[in-house]
Design a protein around this motif. Structure first.
Motif: not given
Length: 284
Positions: A16-18, A64-80
């Motif tokens: 939906t966000l895409y 992994p150090p960058t893995y939280p970005h993956v967890l956050a990706f949907g929320l980032q898309m929601q915001l942007l």
């Protein structure tokens, strides 16, 4: 800044966000919203294992150090893609990424992830802003990241702030690897980031790229995997500035200083081409 948090019961639905992202092509304002989105997210073991495989990360009890970005990706898309966000998502350029690991990221199965935007700044080509991602576990703050993005064509009053470039000392080659033509599609499957500029030459050309380019956060994840023996497990800030994109397929060369509480690294292509420069430092 004060964030007006909206708590979600489940992670956003990416398809939906895409669709929303594809529909918005115009700049609609020049101020950032104060709202943020956050949600408790369970860590899915098969998804984490797939991420490790694509990024060359060895099994470990630590995330992994960058893995939280993956967890956050949907929320980032929601915001942007939110109606109050003034810039079109497609076309934003990732300039820098800075993350902090506050405590060792081990033995965690559920995290609260929150995202918001701030720090709108004039830029010679438009305007930049930061996407801030905060991650808590049951004990409190665990991880935080700031990603600086550029939106071209935004008109802001005032002068362009002075920038400070990362100064890289002499480094030695640590390793090199080959980024295949399909690594953008591989990373999209494990991260959810299906930006067309990363998927194929055909889709990249629609956005002015001669070939697909590698995801910046895949480059960072892959580099940090190779640097794992150099880096502290916590109380560390890892910053990168993205320079020239990695056009796929390509061979890249990772240069680094020695292991320690502080260090520097750089990702090069052939000749004098610099793709990424970075550093790690103790927090504080």
């Amino acid at each position: 800044m004060t964030v007006d948090w909206l708590d979600l019961s489940t992670a956003p639905h990416l398809p939906t966000l895409y669709t929303q992202a594809a529909r918005k092509r115009k700049i609609t304002g020049s101020t950032l919203p104060t709202k943020g989105f956050r949600c408790w997210i369970d860590i899915d073991t098969p998804s984490l294992t797939a991420f490790r495989g694509v990024c060359g990360i060895a099994p470990s009890p630590l995330l992994p150090p960058t893995y939280p970005h993956v967890l956050a990706f949907g929320l980032q898309m929601q915001l942007l893609t939110d109606k109050d966000f003034p810039f079109p998502l497609l076309g934003l350029i990732h300039l820098t990424n800075r993350l902090q690991i506050l405590r060792p990221m081990g033995s965690v199965t559920r995290l609260r992830v929150g995202v918001f935007v701030h720090n709108l700044q004039k830029h010679p080509k438009g305007a930049t802003f930061d996407v801030v991602t905060r991650v808590d576990d049951q004990l409190g703050p665990l991880w935080e990241a700031h990603s600086t993005l550029l939106c071209k064509g935004v008109q802001l009053p005032g002068d362009v702030p002075e920038s400070t470039a990362l100064i890289v000392p002499p480094l030695t080659e640590l390793t090199r690897w080959y980024a295949p033509a399909d690594i953008g599609r591989q990373y999209a499957k494990v991260s959810g980031d299906y930006n067309p500029i990363h998927l194929s030459a055909v889709s990249a050309k629609l956005f002015g790229m001669p070939r697909a380019i590698a995801h910046g956060l895949w480059l960072k994840a892959r580099a940090l995997a190779a640097l794992s023996a150099h880096l502290p497990a916590d109380n560390v800030e890892i910053s990168v500035a993205f320079k020239k994109p990695v056009r796929l397929p390509s061979e890249v060369i990772l240069l680094s200083s020695d292991a320690g509480s502080s260090g520097d690294f750089q990702l090069n292509g052939q000749g004098e081409l610099v793709h990424l420069i970075g550093q790690w430092r103790p927090i504080g």
